[in-house]
Scaffold this active site. Structure first.
Site, PDB file in Angstrom:
ATOM      1  N   GLU A  21     -28.490  52.613  11.130  1.00 16.02           N
ATOM      2  CA  GLU A  21     -27.144  52.358  11.645  1.00 16.02           C
ATOM      3  C   GLU A  21     -26.368  53.656  11.683  1.00 16.02           C
ATOM      4  O   GLU A  21     -26.693  54.615  10.986  1.00 16.02           O
ATOM      5  CB  GLU A  21     -26.416  51.368  10.715  1.00 16.02           C
ATOM      6  N   LYS A  23     -23.450  56.032  10.667  1.00 12.55           N
ATOM      7  CA  LYS A  23     -22.539  56.185   9.523  1.00 12.55           C
ATOM      8  C   LYS A  23     -21.166  56.539  10.071  1.00 12.55           C
ATOM      9  O   LYS A  23     -20.968  57.595  10.645  1.00 12.55           O
ATOM     10  CB  LYS A  23     -23.031  57.286   8.595  1.00 12.55           C
ATOM     11  N   ARG A  43     -12.771  50.797  -1.718  1.00 12.66           N
ATOM     12  CA  ARG A  43     -13.857  51.033  -2.665  1.00 12.66           C
ATOM     13  C   ARG A  43     -13.356  51.093  -4.106  1.00 12.66           C
ATOM     14  O   ARG A  43     -14.055  50.691  -5.018  1.00 12.66           O
ATOM     15  CB  ARG A  43     -14.565  52.333  -2.303  1.00 12.66           C
ATOM     16  N   PHE A 118     -20.799  45.591   8.517  1.00 11.09           N
ATOM     17  CA  PHE A 118     -22.247  45.837   8.543  1.00 11.09           C
ATOM     18  C   PHE A 118     -23.015  44.952   7.576  1.00 11.09           C
ATOM     19  O   PHE A 118     -24.233  45.032   7.497  1.00 11.09           O
ATOM     20  CB  PHE A 118     -22.584  47.317   8.337  1.00 11.09           C
ATOM     21  N   ARG A 199     -26.196  52.439  -6.792  1.00 14.54           N
ATOM     22  CA  ARG A 199     -26.712  53.410  -5.844  1.00 14.54           C
ATOM     23  C   ARG A 199     -28.221  53.389  -5.966  1.00 14.54           C
ATOM     24  O   ARG A 199     -28.773  53.829  -6.965  1.00 14.54           O
ATOM     25  CB  ARG A 199     -26.166  54.791  -6.220  1.00 14.54           C
ATOM     26  N   LYS A 205     -28.105  57.704   3.185  1.00 13.09           N
ATOM     27  CA  LYS A 205     -27.249  58.310   4.205  1.00 13.09           C
ATOM     28  C   LYS A 205     -27.780  59.693   4.546  1.00 13.09           C
ATOM     29  O   LYS A 205     -28.155  60.468   3.663  1.00 13.09           O
ATOM     30  CB  LYS A 205     -25.796  58.383   3.739  1.00 13.09           C
ATOM     31  N   ASP A 440       5.906  58.005  44.771  1.00 18.90           N
ATOM     32  CA  ASP A 440       5.642  59.348  45.258  1.00 18.90           C
ATOM     33  C   ASP A 440       6.890  59.958  45.893  1.00 18.90           C
ATOM     34  O   ASP A 440       7.165  59.732  47.061  1.00 18.90           O
ATOM     35  CB  ASP A 440       4.501  59.268  46.287  1.00 18.90           C
ATOM     36  N   ASP A 529       4.339  53.289  47.844  1.00 18.48           N
ATOM     37  CA  ASP A 529       3.069  53.214  48.564  1.00 18.48           C
ATOM     38  C   ASP A 529       2.235  52.030  48.085  1.00 18.48           C
ATOM     39  O   ASP A 529       1.372  52.168  47.232  1.00 18.48           O
ATOM     40  CB  ASP A 529       2.308  54.532  48.352  1.00 18.48           C
TER      41      ASP A 529
END
Length: 612
Positions: A21, A23, A43, A118, A199, A205, A440, A529
């Site tokens: 995907e 990032k 986060r 995601f 993790r 990544k 114009d 116009d």
DNA sequence: GGAGAAT
DNA sequence: ATTCTCCAACGCTAG
DNA sequence: CTAGCG
């Protein structure tokens, strides 16, 4: 809930147990949606919901359709998309720092952000975190398919919840990310479970590092940081502070050099006159500082004079590999001292705002292979030497270019296509996508007439509850837009409307406005116009330059700007980028505005009126 | 700006 | 080898 | 009517 974390990697793993995907660079966020209002948690567990009212509004609107799927929890990223492969972190960051209710509201209109989902952690109250990723993805895409949420990334749809695209082929995705100057790529193991707050090696990544060259400027013994600078307007300007990436030996040597040869600025800081250049790897520039800077190597082969702003910008925005640039130093707007490479940099910056209008439209360009002024010619047919990323569409025997991607825009730029003209419809329909009124005036002198006419039109459209937009033509006039819902109206119908509006204005103020087609019969009146709005006719695209010596740009305006004193000469190539950075793009709601325009009722009234 | 034709 | 020519199309006017 | 012009 803590989001699952990513592990850095230099390369992506291959094989069919992985998906890939883009990032996106923004705020990692979890969106919980239980009742009519969602909450968005960053986060570090900060509630950022009310910083993004455009997301709340969107959720409110779609709540009735989403209700059957609630409560749900999505993992994603709050971003400001610049294209399908890159987002702009600085804007999200600044949105994150805007607190006052009024400023937040204003920012949400001028810089609308998107939530890119995601992962799906909960749906209809059922936890999915113990399912493998690939199963969660199935639920996620199902959700987007069964609801009006767009199930593909569309960078030009602002202020929405979008679903990320997953790719099976990491190599080709990486290529696209490089072309679009994205932040990087993510690789996820299909079987991975959602491990909150951890993790692990299932989510990787891979960053798209870009190398920039700076002059090593100061050293601070307090924190061991060096700073790097480049010349901007002949002033040494600091653009980064770095310490990572140096070997011990490199660090000691450089620090010692500062201590012995440098000028002491304070108790802990030394400064060196420009002499040493260094390459710094980074992932972006936020306007003030490089993001994630990391020393790469010394550049003793360079002299400090070569480290100046434009080179720095070029390194931050490398041209895609597939677009060879010829004669970058050719002067294009000599009066402004603008070179071809400056023009390409303009296109790079303007692409997010211009490409949506070129999307799926048969393009006519005016090319100035030797700059302006200079010989020029219209081009409709694609030259046979065009690379294969240039899409085309045959209409009435002409093989038009359709500029549907960034590379094509750059390639056209390298061809020195300066003016981009587009029809009022896309290639997949016979119906107009928008109505445009061309105001114009006979010359620059009568520009106030265009302002007056535009404001009168705006008043009428407001009365009819039609959303309208306005831009400069880049020459001497203004153009007023009414975006339309797709496939709803014919040119015959819009003609009834445009003719009526123009006729109405002329009746109202006949000493200032005229419908006279012959120039010599117009006097000093403003020509309305409406004939120009028809099938087969074209108009200058928003943000297209004009082939004049002053580098005028056909510039979208906010209606508040259209008032006495508005100076069309103000909108030139060198000023536009700064303009968008500070006030945003006045056309950013253009396409969504089209979908609910009540023109049908207006037309019905008009048809009745005209019958009598 | 780039290709092919003309000089 | 160097130079020339083409790359829209539509309404209008002069011949 | 058409070549040329903008």
């Amino acid at each position: 809930m803590q989001p699952m974390l990513l592990t850095s990697a230099d390369e992506w793993p291959r094989g069919n147990e992985w998906i890939y995907e883009v990032k996106y660079d923004g705020y990692r966020a979890i969106l919980h949606w239980e009742n009519d209002l969602p909450t968005i948690i960053s986060r570090n567990q900060r509630d950022i919901t009310f910083l993004f009212p455009e997301i709340i509004d969107f959720c409110k609107r779609t709540y009735p359709l989403l209700a059957p799927f609630l409560p749900l929890t999505m993992d994603g990223e709050m971003v400001f998309l610049e294209n399908n492969f890159r987002s702009n972190f600085s804007i999200v960051q600044s949105r994150g720092k805007t607190k006052s209710k009024q400023k937040v509201e204003e920012a949400s209109k001028k810089f609308p952000c998107q939530f890119i989902a995601f992962d799906l952690l909960k749906i209809q109250g059922t936890d999915l975190v113990t399912l493998p990723l690939i199963e969660r993805k199935k639920h996620l895409s199902q959700l987007f398919k069964e609801t009006p949420l767009p199930n593909k990334i569309k960078f030009f749809q602002r202020g929405q919840i979008q679903c990320i695209e997953s790719y099976e082929d990491g190599d080709s995705l990486w290529k696209m990310i490089k072309t679009h100057n994205g932040e990087g790529m993510i690789a996820k193991r299909k079987t991975s479970l959602y491990t909150a707050g951890k993790r692990i090696d299932d989510w990787l990544k891979i960053k798209n590092w870009r190398m920039v060259t700076v002059i090593v400027h100061t050293f601070n013994k307090e924190n061991d940081y060096f700073t790097g600078a480049v010349y901007k307007d002949n002033q040494l300007t600091e653009v980064t502070a770095f310490k990572h990436g140096l070997t011990d030996e490199q660090f000691q040597t450089l620090a010692a050099f500062f201590r012995t040869k440098g000028e002491k600025l304070s108790s802990s800081v030394w400064m060196l006159p420009p002499s040493i250049c260094a390459d710094i790897a980074c992932i972006d520039f936020d306007g003030k500082k490089l993001r994630e800077p990391r020393f790469h190597s010394f550049r003793f082969d360079l002299s400090p004079e070569e480290c100046y702003w434009k080179n720095f910008q070029k390194q931050l925005h490398p041209m895609p590999e597939e677009v060879p640039v010829t004669h970058p130093e050719k002067p294009i707007w000599p009066k402004l001292n603008l070179l071809k490479e400056d023009y390409l940099l303009y296109l790079e910056y303007i692409a997010p705002y211009m490409l949506p209008f070129l999307q799926n439209r048969a393009l006519t360009t005016i090319r100035y292979p030797h700059g302006v002024p200079g010989e020029h010619f219209y081009q409709k047919n694609v030259p046979d030497y065009a690379p294969n990323y240039v899409q085309t569409k045959q209409i009435e025997g002409i093989h038009y270019i359709v500029c549907n991607n960034l590379s094509t825009l750059f390639w056209l730029g390298n061809q020195l296509a300066l003016e981009f003209h587009i029809p009022f419809q896309t290639i997949d329909t016979a119906h107009p996508t928008e109505i445009v009124f061309d105001l114009d005036p006979p010359s620059q002198k009568e520009f106030p007439l265009a302002i007056e006419a535009a404001l009168k039109m705006k008043a009428i459209f407001d009365q009819l509850q039609l959303q309208s937009f306005v831009k400069t033509s880049g020459n001497k006039g203004l153009q007023v837009y009414i975006p339309l819902p797709k496939n709803q109206f014919t040119y015959d119908e819009t003609r009834i409307f445009t003719e009526f509006i123009c006729q109405f204005l002329v009746n109202q103020v006949s000493h200032k406005f005229t419908l006279e087609r012959l120039k010599k019969n117009r006097g000093n009146k403003l020509y309305l116009d409406y004939v120009q709005h028809a099938e087969g006719k074209t108009i200058i695209a928003p943000y297209s330059p004009r082939g004049n010596e002053w580098g005028s740009i056909a510039t979208p305006l906010y209606w508040e700007e259209v008032k006495e004193g508005l100076n069309p000469n103000h909108f030139t190539l060198p000023t536009i980028i700064e303009r968008i950075k500070t006030i945003g793009d006045p056309f950013n709601h253009f396409f969504e505005a089209g979908e609910n325009q009540p023109l049908k009722a207006v037309l019905k009234e008009l048809k009745n009126l005209l019958k009598k």
